[in-house]
Design an enzyme around this catalytic site. Structure first.
Site: not given
Length: 389
Positions: A178, A201-202, A282
């Site tokens: 993604h 989106d958090d 990450d």
């Protein structure tokens, strides 16, 4: 008799009509629930069209939705802050990496549109599937939206795998895919952009979020030993970090709201982690093979706030770790201390600081020794006194 009934009937009809009219007037003036474009707005606008399309298709149980969908004084869905003076971010796109979390995406976008320098034309939401409500949220704020089709690793397929370790591995592959698809599409959509900002989106951004990056962007090009600018500090807690103008260099990539250059992504993309890599993207990007001795710039006080649990963060971790972090929630501008952040200047400053602390510590030890000596002498003197007198 007949006339009386007719009068009573018409009287009832008039009373009912007046009551309905009064209710509608109250609804418009006092802030009832959104009904339709015709009832709530006298003037047609593109913004009101988006608002209506959103409000008639979502569940208004979410309180923030009600604030947008009320008839009286609804919350703005356009950028309400000021443009940045001397902005260097006009060609810097921003990606929001998201999934099927409409309420979280709403909060992220609403905070972005409240930050000085926000530009909806540069914002793109990337979803790992076609989800109705997150799509409506993106359309409400008039930002671009793109879908990443990851059909081979869908949530349904992952949930049917019996092995917990295998499920975790498949989920990691889905997230890695993604991210890579999102970054590739972002730079392809903005071919003139030399850098980009990445959000999730958090995350809620601070009012000076864009100002922070505007003041630090030049460091990415002035010093080859810097490979990212992050708005997050892993060790920024409310009791220990209080200087929003202070910046550090760290030998890791904190993420959680960060800027990278196109050249860095082009370097990393060909070897982006696949199923054979045990680390998530990450974790992988922090490895020495990718970092190559380079460092990231971070703030003393965070410019992003992680506000909800997710795939890798449970509720306990959210409460114990993220809630206690410092966050610049109110101030719109700070003049950042960017003078000593190139590699040589920063290391020289650190050496001076360590030398100062060492000298101060030695002086403190001398004072403590003197204090202990005087206290011991006083106690000895008292003991001698009571012995002989």
């Amino acid at each position: 008799m007949c006339c009386s009934k007719v009068k009573a009937f018409y009287g009832t009809m008039i009373f009912t009509s007046v009551s309905v009219l009064c209710f509608l007037v109250w609804l418009r003036s006092e802030g009832g629930v959104f009904l339709s474009h015709n009832w709530c707005y006298l003037q047609t606008s593109e913004e009101n069209r988006r608002r209506e399309q959103f409000c008639i298709n979502v569940d208004l149980k979410f309180e923030a939705y009600e604030e947008v969908c009320r008839c009286h004084n609804p919350v703005s869905i356009s950028a309400i802050a000021q443009p940045l003076a001397d902005s260097q971010l006009e060609m810097t796109p921003l990606a929001i990496i998201g999934t099927n979390r409409a309420n979280s995406l709403f909060r992220t976008l609403r905070a972005l549109f409240s930050a000085d320098g926000a530009n909806s034309s540069l914002i793109t939401v990337f979803l790992d599937g076609v989800f109705n409500e997150p799509t409506l949220v993106a359309q409400l704020f008039n930002v671009k939206i793109q879908y990443n089709s990851i059909d081979l690793i869908t949530p349904d397929k992952i949930s049917k795998v019996a092995s917990r370790d295998k499920r975790a591995q498949l989920l990691k592959e889905r997230i890695d895919t993604h991210y890579k698809l999102s970054l590739s599409k972002l730079f392809a959509s903005f071919p003139d952009a030399d850098q980009a900002i990445i959000l999730e989106d958090d995350l809620q951004v601070s009012p000076d979020f864009f100002s922070y990056f505007n003041q630090t962007i030049e460091l990415l090009y002035e010093d080859a030993s810097i490979y990212c600018i992050s708005a997050w500090n892993d060790f920024s807690y409310q009791g220990s970090s209080q200087d929003p103008s202070l910046l550090y260099r760290v030998d890791t990539m904190p993420g959680l709201g960060w800027m990278l250059t196109r050249s860095l992504y082009e370097e990393l993309a060909p070897k982006w982690p696949d199923s054979s890599e045990p680390l998530t993207w990450d974790g992988w990007i922090r490895e020495p093979q990718q970092r190559k001795g380079r460092e990231c710039i971070i703030p003393d006080v965070c410019r992003t706030y992680h506000f909800t649990s997710g795939v890798h963060i449970n509720e306990y971790q959210q409460k114990r770790y993220f809630i206690t972090h410092s966050f610049n929630a109110h101030t719109r501008y700070y003049q950042l201390q960017t003078d000593n952040l190139t590699k040589d200047a920063y290391e020289e400053m650190m050496v001076d600081l360590i030398r100062y602390v060492a000298n101060f510590g030695f002086s403190l030890l001398l004072l403590l020794d003197f204090y202990c000596f005087t206290q011991c002498f006083f106690v000895l003197h008292i003991e001698v006194y009571w012995t002989f007198y």
